[in-house]
Design an enzyme around this catalytic site. Sequence first.
Site, mmCIF file in Angstrom:
data_model
loop_
_atom_site.group_PDB
_atom_site.id
_atom_site.type_symbol
_atom_site.label_atom_id
_atom_site.label_comp_id
_atom_site.label_asym_id
_atom_site.label_seq_id
_atom_site.Cartn_x
_atom_site.Cartn_y
_atom_site.Cartn_z
ATOM 1 N N GLU A 1 100.682 2.159 -6.731
ATOM 2 C CA GLU A 1 100.845 1.915 -8.160
ATOM 3 C C GLU A 1 102.289 1.647 -8.588
ATOM 4 O OE1 GLU A 1 98.578 1.535 -10.395
ATOM 5 O OE2 GLU A 1 96.794 2.174 -9.305
ATOM 6 N N SER B 1 50.004 -2.796 -15.110
ATOM 7 C CA SER B 1 49.061 -2.792 -16.234
ATOM 8 C C SER B 1 49.671 -2.310 -17.542
ATOM 9 C CB SER B 1 47.846 -1.926 -15.890
ATOM 10 O OG SER B 1 47.088 -2.528 -14.862
#
Length: 689
Positions: A81, A353
Amino acid sequence: MRLWRSLAGTVLAAMAALFLALCALFIFVYVNLGPLTGLESAGIDWRFRDGTPVTGPNEGRPYVRLSEISPALIDATLAVEDRRFYDHIGLDPKRIVGAFIKNVSAGRILEGASTITQQLARNLYLSHERTLWRKFQEAVLAVKLERELSKEEILERYLNTIYYGNGAYGVEAAARAYFGKAAKDLTLAEAALLAGIPKGPSLYEPRGHPNAAKARRRVVLQAMVDDGRIRAEDARRAAEEPIVLAEPHERPDLFGYARDEAARWIEATLGISRSAQPYARLKVTLTLDPEATAAAEKALRRRLPPDDPKLGPLSVSIVVLDPNDGGIRALVGGRDYAREPYNRAMARRPPGSTFKPIVYLTALEAGMTPLTVVDSKPTAFVYDDGRRTYTPHNYGDHYYGPITMIEAVRKSDNIYAVSALMAVGAEAVVKRAHELGVEAPLPAVPAVSLGAVAVTPLELATVYAALSSGGLRPTPHLVERVETIDGRVLYAAHPERVRVADEAHAFVLTRLLEEVFEPGGTAAGVAADIHRPVAGKSGTTPTDAWMAGYTPDLVTVVWVGRDDMQPIDDRIASPIAKHLFAEVLEEAHAGSPPRLFSIPDGVAAAYVDLARGEAACGKGELYYFIRGTEPKNPCTVAGGSANGEANAAARPNGAPPTAPETRRETPGSLNLPSLWSELMDRLRSDRGG
């Protein structure tokens, strides 16, 4: 002309110099006068709809000192970083120039230049929007942070506030969530993996994306080698270590699914990126109901515990929706977010269904009635102008001969459903599905009537909500209100409903769907667990088990299946889905009295002898019809042919079946209000409450 140009240039130069001087004065005054405030830790204040705080396994945010964090994690973070962290004053000019050259050469953004101090300033005080003004503010705040805090204090705050995915803010929470240990005890391999997550928490967290996490870990380890923090041999060994994650918390994390979905919505709607949200001091009130959420957790613990080896790789989704305003009262996307963060509530699966109510609503609107007869037998349906055929089968290849819509709904007869679709047209059914809330593209083919095309559980819940509320479709929403902790309102929901079906047709269909819970119905096995009027439909496919239904107050949809789309044993999965449905529905209604579905205008009632498919003289079951389509009188057969063969013989060879013609004479109407007490007595008798 030259004089004017020279004068204009001088003025512009003076203005630019004045602007730069004012900026410099502002920066000097801001940096040197007055301390920064609000150096609090990150996080979002999540609330249930009643205002109570949401608590979960990952909601705690323990703060640890720098001395309590593994040196390997500190080194990994600095290497990947901000390698010059201890050398700059909050801004790194060398890194800025290097990133600028790389990005210009590539013609796109390849590398950022923000230091750890800048990231902390942005996370604590600013939005994550990409503007020059925000970058200017970020730079000024970074310099001020460096003036007020030591390097160690800045790094400590950064490591305690950064987001590591899966609801874990800060290194201690992340270490415990992923590895079950304190941050000070992390190994090199574990530290490198964690250090790689903040660049993209949704991309690199190891539970949901193990391969991407491994690749990112290699990048971090190489950065540590390049920065001279570890040897190449140490990096190679760490990169080869398998990712061994800790078992999730004893209490499953079900809130994570709703948290992630809400975060996505906030980013898309309010423009606050997911990485910025933890630092935006947000208080987010969700539509989630604590009772409904607790009901889902309790039912899952009983019916589908995450560590039961007998259940194998079965997963689950549960959606509870309020049909009256569209608020999502419970949203469960799996058995445990910590183990399986993929949100199945938003994933499309074939509904089987459970799709049929859309077909039957379309059929009722086209003139079919609950007593319309179709012959349930092996049938080849011809479509696409005679070029293709579709041959569905009933479950277990069991057929019933001539049956009414009442029986077809109760027994989930596939032949009847496809016949109804062919009678009204597949295009009409697809159009109806989209109007009711299905967003997925649907082909206009016979198989769509049996749920062969995938939808999400939330889409299906929206359809059933429209039926529950008498044809008014709500817009599902999860976020009720977003505000800052100082009370500034960023968003407030204003629920709306759209009329998509006639109230009478929705009610007639609802009465049919109540049959599913009667003896002989596909959900009769859980009827005794539900002590209130309920309508619904079960559904199964080779890979999915569904149970969906509703009361006047809540819609509940349950899906059970496997993520890999492998076949399931429906003898196991289907009962699980139905029991989960019954238990969640009943528990979510705790404290609420049973309510009947309101009888609207435009319907008429008749007693029907189901064994004969005929109206009865004051005996049998009470059913509702669109006024004008009810039986001629209570002692004669309802209109239409009683023999499906007669219809079949009358059709041209290969033509699809059509619904029998229905008589429309209007008999003497029944006194509906006088039936109210009788209905309630029957419900109490049938449901035990």
